[in-house]
Design an enzyme around this catalytic site. Structure first.
Site, PDB file in Angstrom:
ATOM      1  N   GLY A 187      -0.619  -3.455   5.486  1.00  0.00           N
ATOM      2  CA  GLY A 187      -1.633  -4.473   5.715  1.00  0.00           C
ATOM      3  C   GLY A 187      -2.250  -4.348   7.086  1.00  0.00           C
ATOM      4  O   GLY A 187      -2.482  -3.245   7.584  1.00  0.00           O
ATOM      5  N   THR A 243       0.879  -1.171   0.000  1.00  0.00           N
ATOM      6  CA  THR A 243       0.000   0.000   0.000  1.00  0.00           C
ATOM      7  C   THR A 243       0.910   1.213   0.000  1.00  0.00           C
ATOM      8  O   THR A 243       2.123   1.063   0.024  1.00  0.00           O
ATOM      9  CB  THR A 243      -0.926  -0.068   1.244  1.00  0.00           C
ATOM     10  OG1 THR A 243      -1.742  -1.232   1.147  1.00  0.00           O
ATOM     11  CG2 THR A 243      -1.819   1.126   1.408  1.00  0.00           C
ATOM     12  N   GLU A 281      -3.928  -3.570  -2.766  1.00  0.00           N
ATOM     13  CA  GLU A 281      -3.891  -4.716  -1.856  1.00  0.00           C
ATOM     14  C   GLU A 281      -2.516  -5.363  -1.860  1.00  0.00           C
ATOM     15  O   GLU A 281      -1.568  -4.734  -1.443  1.00  0.00           O
ATOM     16  CB  GLU A 281      -5.008  -5.718  -2.149  1.00  0.00           C
ATOM     17  CG  GLU A 281      -5.042  -6.957  -1.281  1.00  0.00           C
ATOM     18  CD  GLU A 281      -5.024  -6.703   0.233  1.00  0.00           C
ATOM     19  OE1 GLU A 281      -5.017  -7.675   0.990  1.00  0.00           O
ATOM     20  OE2 GLU A 281      -5.003  -5.560   0.680  1.00  0.00           O
TER      21      GLU A 281
END
Length: 614
Positions: free
Chosen positions: A521, A434, A454
């Site tokens: 994440g 990200t 993602e």
């Protein structure tokens, strides 16, 4: 500034003076190779130390695919009028030029995001989604823009199951099934209509020029291509990222993307509609359906996508008001829960990187993640007890569960409103690929935006020069838990998957004081909270706080960053009953502090970021 401009030229592949281009390109390549060595050498030196053999290995191969905890120290950057920080020097330069021209913070973020799409394609881009938090100083208004991807209208809760069994995780990711309807362009367009100053088309010019002229492959991009699982099996992606022999382009290779330049031209000319309808939309749908494991996205799904403007989620920590993106992200919620528990802990008296600091921070994190796993989901589908989870009374009751001398083990979720019995636990992983951007413009407006496709390179589907996300694997792949209870974050038509992205703006005395966020994440909550504790409790400058070794718990044991002094805490933590892992923790925090001295920016030394302002 001279060294900085040479760095930017090296990335861009341009020479500062006529007649010296070939020599400077060679120098740029040598500089990039040197950068790669600087990234690799600390990893070698960071091998497990004697006496740390008892550390538990990371069981999930997908926990940290970005890898690399070695990094070179950076210094805080100071400015008086405006500032931007992103994960790549070329993106920062693009946004900086927009701010210098009088553009707004959101203008700068848009220009930087388009360049990130080109130079950091493993992390974000127009094929993905984003959450954006905006503070309008003139009107004293704080708002958030939700550009999270959605599931197609044909999606069912059994999307990632076959014959009653879950598909392997890698097969779920690298497939047409994983692609959500992208949302970042609609969110940026919505924000620009409200807060933009420069013409929409102008914001695409830096990325168009760079895509056509080319940029040099950076050490990080080369490493990510080398480590990626699935790029080589996708024809379009392979043709762009690999040479004729199937090897990743080397560091310093001049990479051009004329297809993406043309896409940007169309979006610049016709707005986001050019992406969500017409030829680009048809190519997206064709790619999703053409995968060996096809998805079910339709042209109607793209045409019907809408970004959402939502109320921010806010809470208190000491004298500060911390605000950010609410659900469908669990990021701000998790940060507020973690800090809300630490409100009852004298963190300011603890030594950074010390045993007490790590113990209390990790226990508070376990409690926050325990709640996240049950409650967090798209609020348009699930009624979440959001305010109850951050109420002072509830947080004080959660703090009472912490033993100062012994680990609690796996924390149980709380039940502030009697809903827990109805919910199943979600174990969906969130992969740390990200990017985060922050900007403050000359008018004092502030943006904090986290953007993603993602996992690294998303679904590996490459369409017209950009990657498509694999965001739907952020849903629980199994709609029920082991007890047979429905999971709140299960797949449903048009639903947005849970996220942990946490773009945040901190206020002091009703004025913006700090803007920050991070990739990472499901570890984003810990990365952001650690940085906040570093600045707000330990009074470090923002760069020092970002560079602090990463640590915390996601309710599955204490995690410590490899190659840092934290490895010395393994045995003391285990003596307290903690299960400990030492692992790479490649956060990517970008942050700006706003105070009486002006603006102070920081970029995570674990990545290639840069803060710049005037």
């Amino acid at each position: 500034m001279l060294g900085e401009s040479k760095l930017i030229q090296a990335y861009r592949g341009q020479s500062p003076e006529a007649g010296r281009s070939s020599r400077l390109v060679r120098l740029a390549r040598y500089a990039c190779l040197a950068g790669l060595l600087m990234a690799v050498i600390p990893l070698v030196l960071a091998a497990p130390l004697p006496g740390v053999a008892a550390v538990n290995p990371v069981p999930d191969e997908h926990l940290n695919p970005e890898g690399g905890s070695g990094y070179t120290a950076k210094e805080a950057v100071h400015a008086k009028h405006f500032m931007l920080a992103t994960a790549n020097p070329l993106a920062t330069e693009a946004g900086y030029e927009i701010l210098r021209r009088g553009g707004s913070a959101v203008d700068a973020i848009i220009a930087a995001q388009m360049v990130l799409n080109l130079v950091e394609p493993q992390s974000s881009g127009i094929g993905g989604g984003a959450f954006l938090v905006y503070y309008d100083k003139r009107h004293k208004v704080l708002t958030t823009f939700d550009g999270r991807e959605t599931a197609p209208a044909a999606a069912t809760p059994q999307r990632f199951m076959k014959d009653g069994k879950l598909l392997p995780f890698r097969a779920s990711v690298n497939s047409g099934l994983s692609v959500g309807v992208p949302g970042v362009l609609r969110a940026l367009e919505m924000a620009h209509r409200e807060y933009g100053k420069l013409p929409w088309a102008d914001l695409f010019k830096p990325a168009i020029k760079l895509a056509e002229d080319g940029f040099h492959v950076s050490p990080r991009l080369h490493t990510m291509i080398s480590k990626s699982n699935g790029l080589s099996s996708q024809k379009a992606a392979s043709a762009y990222f690999l040479d004729a022999s199937g090897r990743p382009w080397p560091v310093g290779h001049l990479l051009k993307n004329p297809a993406l330049a043309q896409v940007f031209r169309e979006i610049a000319r016709h707005g986001a509609d050019a992406f969500y309808t017409g030829d680009i939309a048809r190519d997206i749908v064709a790619a999703v359906h053409g995968h060996s494991t096809p998805g079910d996205m339709t042209l109607a799904d793209l045409a019907n996508y809408r970004a959402r403007q939502r109320e921010p989620l806010c809470g208190r920590y000491h004298v500060y008001r911390i605000c950010g993106m609410g659900p469908p992200s669990s990021g701000t919620l998790g940060v507020l829960e973690l800090l809300g528990v630490l409100e009852y802990v004298p963190m300011s008296k603890f030594t950074p990187e010390g045993l007490k600091a790590v113990h209390y921070f990790s226990e508070a994190g376990s409690l926050a993640y325990a709640d996240r796993d049950y409650y967090a989901a798209d609020p348009d589908f699930i009624k979440m007890p959001t305010q109850a989870l951050i109420s002072p009374a509830y947080l004080k009751s959660r703090f009472s569960l912490i033993n100062p001398d012994h680990a609690m083990g796996v924390a149980a979720p709380g039940d502030p409103v009697g809903k827990l019995a109805l919910l199943g636990r979600d174990n969906a992983p969130e992969i740390p690929s990200t990017s985060h951007l922050v900007a403050v413009d000359a008018s004092g407006d502030v943006v904090s935006m986290t953007t993603t496709i993602e996992s690294e390179f998303g679904s590996k589907l490459f369409v017209r020069g950009f990657m498509l996300n694999n965001q739907l694997t952020d849903f629980s792949r199994d709609p029920v838990d082991k007890e047979g209870k429905l999971v709140a974050n299960r797949v449903q038509p048009n639903k947005r998957p849970r996220s942990t992205m946490a773009p945040i703006i901190v206020f002091r005395d009703n004025k913006p004081y700090m803007a920050l966020g991070s990739p990472g994440g499901s570890a984003i909550i810990n990365f952001v909270a650690k940085t906040l504790v570093g600045v707000l409790d330990w009074k470090l400058d923002v760069q020092q706080a970002i560079a602090l070794p990463n640590f915390g718990s996601r309710n599955r044991g204490v995690e410590l960053e490899a190659g840092t002094p934290l490895v010395n805490l393994v045995k003391p933590l285990e003596a307290m009953g903690h299960r400990v892992r030492v692992q790479e923790f490649p956060s990517g925090v970008q942050a700006i502090v706003i105070d009486s001295s002006g603006l102070t920016g920081g970029a995570d030394p674990r990545r290639e970021g840069l803060a710049k302002g005037d």
